[in-house]
Design a protein around this motif. Sequence first.
Motif, short mmCIF file in Angstrom:
data_model
loop_
_atom_site.label_atom_id
_atom_site.label_comp_id
_atom_site.label_asym_id
_atom_site.label_seq_id
_atom_site.Cartn_x
_atom_site.Cartn_y
_atom_site.Cartn_z
N SER A 221 1.12 -1.23 -0.08
CA SER A 221 -0.32 0.11 0.09
C SER A 221 0.90 1.56 0.55
O SER A 221 0.64 1.97 -0.61
N THR A 225 0.79 4.34 -3.65
CA THR A 225 0.10 5.47 -2.93
C THR A 225 1.61 6.58 -3.02
O THR A 225 1.31 7.36 -3.08
N GLU A 233 -1.97 8.75 1.52
CA GLU A 233 -3.01 7.74 0.86
C GLU A 233 -5.01 7.38 0.25
O GLU A 233 -5.80 9.20 0.96
N THR A 236 -7.58 3.02 1.59
CA THR A 236 -6.68 1.57 2.52
C THR A 236 -6.68 0.53 1.02
O THR A 236 -7.73 0.11 0.95
N LEU A 237 -5.44 -0.04 1.42
CA LEU A 237 -5.65 -1.57 0.33
C LEU A 237 -5.78 -2.16 1.58
O LEU A 237 -5.02 -2.12 2.54
N TRP A 262 -8.84 -2.30 -2.53
CA TRP A 262 -8.81 -1.39 -1.53
C TRP A 262 -10.24 -0.99 -1.00
O TRP A 262 -11.21 -1.51 -0.95
N SER A 266 -10.87 5.38 -2.28
CA SER A 266 -9.37 4.12 -3.82
C SER A 266 -9.39 4.60 -4.91
O SER A 266 -9.22 3.95 -5.64
N MET A 269 -6.74 3.94 -8.05
CA MET A 269 -5.87 2.78 -8.14
C MET A 269 -5.74 1.88 -8.19
O MET A 269 -6.75 1.16 -8.23
N SER A 271 -5.86 -1.55 -9.70
CA SER A 271 -6.48 -3.18 -9.34
C SER A 271 -5.26 -4.54 -9.32
O SER A 271 -5.89 -5.39 -8.72
#
Length: 677
Positions: A221, A225, A233, A236-237, A262, A266, A269, A271
């Motif tokens: 993560s 990020t 961030e 959150t992953l 995620w 997010s 972000m 995948s």
Amino acid sequence: QRLTQTQASDSSVTAPGGDAKQRLTQTQGCNSSVTAPDAGLICVTGDSGNESLAAARVVADCALNCIAGGAGNKILAVAEGRADVALMHFGTSLWDTCAPEAVLRARGGKVTDLFGAPLAHHTERPDAGLVNDLGVLATACDVRRVDIHGRDHAAIAAAMRADETLVKLLSKYSGQSSEKDSRNSGCLSSENTDDTNTFVPQASDVARCLAGSPLRVGTISRAVTFTLCGGDEPGTLLSYSAPESSAIRGLMSDAVRLELSWGQGSAGMPSTVFYKRVKLGDLEYARTKAKTQPMKIARDVKSAGVEAAFLASSEVTSALANAGVRVPRCFHADLRPCPSDPIESSFALVLEDFAPAQGWHQEKLLNPAQARAVLSTLARMHATFTHAASAARGDNGKLQHKLASAVWPAGAYWQPKMQPADQMITVAAIWRDTHLPKFAKAFQETLTGDTQWETLGERLQAVAVEVGDASHPFGLDAPNGNETVGEFAKWRTLIHGDAKAANVFLRQATEAAGKEQEEYGWEIGLIDFQWMGFGLGVVDAAHVIAASVDPVGLGFAPGETSGASLRDGTFDDTAAADLLTHYHDEFINASVANGAAVSIEAARTAWPIEEAAAQYDAAILDFARCVFGYQWVRVGASPASLKEAADSFNKNSYNKSLPNAMWLVRECDAALRRRQP
């Protein structure tokens, strides 16, 4: 005989027949009532009621599980031949397993955690410390012979990675699952298209940090990020999955696609990311190579460092992006070279992924449009890093200096300085004694009468040094003067060094891809930069043509499998030359676009096609020296072996297509005659 020596065997155990019965009768603590099954593995294990250890016993599917105390005693039972497998719980420590592991490995056995990863004796090992928190699996060298399923150690470990109960052990690393969102589990995969979130086997032996522990979700993560958001961030992953189906376990490196889940906030972000790990000391092939070919292992270590340093150089990758050359963005690089003991060097990269979900795919061989798109991409890369392009940028050579600190002074793995010296003087004998007996019939049926294939090895050896120097004119260990003066200096640029179909990703071009990529219908992504360095761009182009283009792209009739059109008059003799011309045209256009030349005419004068054609001939001959003198010997090439390898993605064209092999022989002969009419 083995089992009967095992300490504290249960008196209710049924003894195997034959050798197993002899082992059982010698086991300390067994009495006369002990009997055994007819076949299968004998396992020594503990008496723990742990759910995961019970699952491991089921996966191992041993005919007999003997309870024995002491981690060292269990492994020693395998080393001494009293058992085939040892399974241990999750509370043993490295000092329990270290010495007996050495004994068992010396006897040809193997010791790993339950998932097949080496037990990491590393002071920086996070979380687990000195505890074998993922259990221990030890097997004898002949376990495959005894196992009723015919499995070796790796296959048993793979079965462990496919067990949902055991994979739950990884959740503290990969992300906890929840009732609210079952997709947050690290054992689920987006490979599933029916929304059932079915468990998939995990490549948990590959998804490891360099210290040996499973990758932590927080580490991934932060890497992603920080690169994309500067540390902020956006979400959150929650977890990652490392599907076994995406894993690559190579001779010199391992890799796997990580699927990311995620949390809220997010959007945008990725995948997926691609994780590549080079831990040479863990790889038996590398250990053996270090003993038998120390020159090559030092070269391989350097190559891994080159790729890592290149991808970690944001200035270089940004320049490529500006030129429309797509390489994976590096989210994180952990580089640990060890010059004093190269086998202990290690590298890990978290990279942008050319994922199937985003339309990317690979081809076994490139069709004509794909080949042109790849050559266009390489031409733009080559045009970006010439001396003329550097002068046009006006950066006082800053980018070139940055590049020089990351890549080989001279790129391409097959260059003479990176190959054994005797390769230059053994081609003739290898051709005569090894290849002619296997391919003579195919040559007679396929090649025209003017192709002098009988003497090809002898003639190729006669020019090997000359064409090697011409194809790789720049110093590998130190500058030799050609870098700045002479006929090759203006052509000097950054080359990929292994531009083959296996190192290319493709997807259908869109408007966003750029005009130059729309023209040929394909967007190109390049990977695997271990042999990247300075060289002649035409060498990359020749490698693509010789190693990656499908038979149609080389002039054969569609669907042809034998190469017969070389004799029947339907072969297009201009196809390869047209590909070279296309590459040169693209290089000229890119050089004008980046200011290296003021006009097309000026660029063609500076980099004439005649010089490119001469470089192409030298490159084909130099590459053929490595193919015939080494690669065909290594793979045992024959018409039959080429046919068997036809579906391989990783092999080059001349190792899996008879028409391509015949073309290379014909092109080599033609290049020799053009040099010495």
